[in-house]
Design a protein around this motif. Structure first.
Motif, short mmCIF file in Angstrom:
data_model
loop_
_atom_site.label_atom_id
_atom_site.label_comp_id
_atom_site.label_asym_id
_atom_site.label_seq_id
_atom_site.Cartn_x
_atom_site.Cartn_y
_atom_site.Cartn_z
N CYS A 46 0.85 -1.33 -0.08
CA CYS A 46 -0.06 -0.19 0.01
C CYS A 46 0.85 1.19 -0.08
CB CYS A 46 -0.98 0.17 1.25
SG CYS A 46 -1.97 -1.21 1.43
N GLY A 47 0.27 2.26 -0.38
CA GLY A 47 1.01 3.61 -0.38
C GLY A 47 -0.11 4.82 -0.47
N GLN A 48 0.43 5.75 0.34
CA GLN A 48 -0.42 7.01 0.67
C GLN A 48 0.40 8.18 0.71
OE1 GLN A 48 -3.99 7.50 1.09
NE2 GLN A 48 -2.98 9.61 0.45
N ALA A 49 0.22 8.94 -0.05
CA ALA A 49 1.11 10.47 -0.13
C ALA A 49 0.34 11.32 1.03
CB ALA A 49 0.72 11.00 -1.43
N VAL A 50 1.14 12.05 1.73
CA VAL A 50 0.61 12.99 2.67
C VAL A 50 1.74 14.21 2.68
CG1 VAL A 50 -0.07 11.30 4.40
CG2 VAL A 50 2.36 11.89 4.32
N THR A 51 1.01 15.51 2.86
CA THR A 51 1.65 16.66 2.89
C THR A 51 1.40 17.28 4.18
OG1 THR A 51 -0.18 17.90 2.00
CG2 THR A 51 1.11 17.08 0.47
N LYS A 52 2.19 18.33 4.53
CA LYS A 52 2.30 19.15 5.69
C LYS A 52 2.68 20.56 5.49
CE LYS A 52 3.50 18.63 10.50
NZ LYS A 52 4.42 17.84 11.48
N GLU A 53 2.21 21.56 6.05
CA GLU A 53 2.82 22.87 5.95
C GLU A 53 3.70 23.28 7.08
OE1 GLU A 53 2.65 25.52 4.06
OE2 GLU A 53 1.13 24.71 2.51
N VAL A 54 4.97 23.63 6.79
CA VAL A 54 6.18 23.71 7.96
C VAL A 54 6.53 24.97 7.85
CG1 VAL A 54 6.49 21.32 8.16
CG2 VAL A 54 7.73 22.54 6.72
N ASP A 55 7.20 25.63 8.77
CA ASP A 55 7.73 26.95 8.84
C ASP A 55 9.45 26.66 8.67
OD1 ASP A 55 8.44 29.71 8.87
OD2 ASP A 55 8.35 29.61 11.14
N ALA A 56 9.61 26.26 7.42
CA ALA A 56 11.33 26.22 7.32
C ALA A 56 11.53 26.19 5.69
CB ALA A 56 11.62 24.52 7.63
N GLU A 57 12.87 26.48 5.53
CA GLU A 57 13.20 26.58 4.41
C GLU A 57 13.64 25.21 3.72
OE1 GLU A 57 13.80 29.20 2.18
OE2 GLU A 57 12.97 30.53 3.87
N TYR A 58 13.46 24.83 2.31
CA TYR A 58 13.65 23.53 1.95
C TYR A 58 15.25 23.31 1.93
CZ TYR A 58 14.48 19.51 -0.96
OH TYR A 58 14.91 18.38 -1.65
N SER A 59 15.57 22.07 2.00
CA SER A 59 16.89 21.46 2.17
C SER A 59 16.77 20.29 1.61
CB SER A 59 17.54 21.72 3.24
OG SER A 59 18.78 21.23 3.53
N PRO A 60 17.61 19.52 0.79
CA PRO A 60 17.66 18.11 0.46
C PRO A 60 18.19 17.43 1.62
CG PRO A 60 19.15 19.71 -0.98
CD PRO A 60 18.60 20.49 -0.29
N ASP A 61 18.63 18.07 2.82
CA ASP A 61 18.97 17.12 3.81
C ASP A 61 17.96 17.08 4.98
OD1 ASP A 61 21.83 16.92 2.80
OD2 ASP A 61 22.20 18.76 3.51
N MET A 62 16.77 17.77 4.76
CA MET A 62 15.59 17.57 5.70
C MET A 62 15.38 16.33 5.96
SD MET A 62 13.09 20.59 4.26
CE MET A 62 12.00 20.67 5.69
N LYS A 63 15.01 16.03 7.35
CA LYS A 63 14.30 14.64 7.77
C LYS A 63 12.66 14.81 7.60
CE LYS A 63 18.36 12.69 8.26
NZ LYS A 63 18.95 12.16 7.10
N LEU A 64 12.35 14.78 6.58
CA LEU A 64 10.97 14.88 6.32
C LEU A 64 10.10 14.28 7.58
CD1 LEU A 64 10.52 14.64 2.46
CD2 LEU A 64 10.77 16.66 4.08
N GLY A 65 10.37 12.97 7.80
CA GLY A 65 9.47 12.28 8.86
C GLY A 65 9.65 12.76 10.15
N ALA A 66 10.72 13.77 10.48
CA ALA A 66 11.00 14.36 11.74
C ALA A 66 9.86 15.77 12.13
CB ALA A 66 12.05 14.49 12.19
N GLN A 67 9.55 16.23 10.65
CA GLN A 67 8.88 17.45 10.59
C GLN A 67 7.46 17.36 11.35
OE1 GLN A 67 10.44 20.43 9.54
NE2 GLN A 67 11.98 19.12 9.33
#
Length: 67
Positions: A46-67
């Motif tokens: 199974c797969g499910q896309a999710v999104t979230k608004e955060v107060d941060a600048e994008y960086s390829p090093d972001m740990k998205l699950g930690a947001q």
């Protein structure tokens, strides 16, 4: 900024718990869930896309699950 994740898991209750945990942390469902046969492991996945608004600048090093 809006961040995006694709949650995937074998077709078990673990997938539902993964999505529920993301929702409890402020993520929102994005689009329809997916369901496909994983031939290499012989299981449905199974797969499910999710999104979230955060107060941060994008960086390829972001740990998205930690947001």
């Amino acid at each position: 900024m809006k961040i995006y994740r694709l949650l995937t898991e074998d077709d078990t209750s673990k997938f539902c718990h993964k999505v529920t945990e993301a929702l409890s942390k402020g993520w929102e469902l994005y689009g329809n869930p997916t369901y496909a046969f994983d031939a290499s492991n012989g299981v449905m996945r199974c797969g499910q896309a999710v999104t979230k608004e955060v107060d941060a600048e994008y960086s390829p090093d972001m740990k998205l699950g930690a947001q």
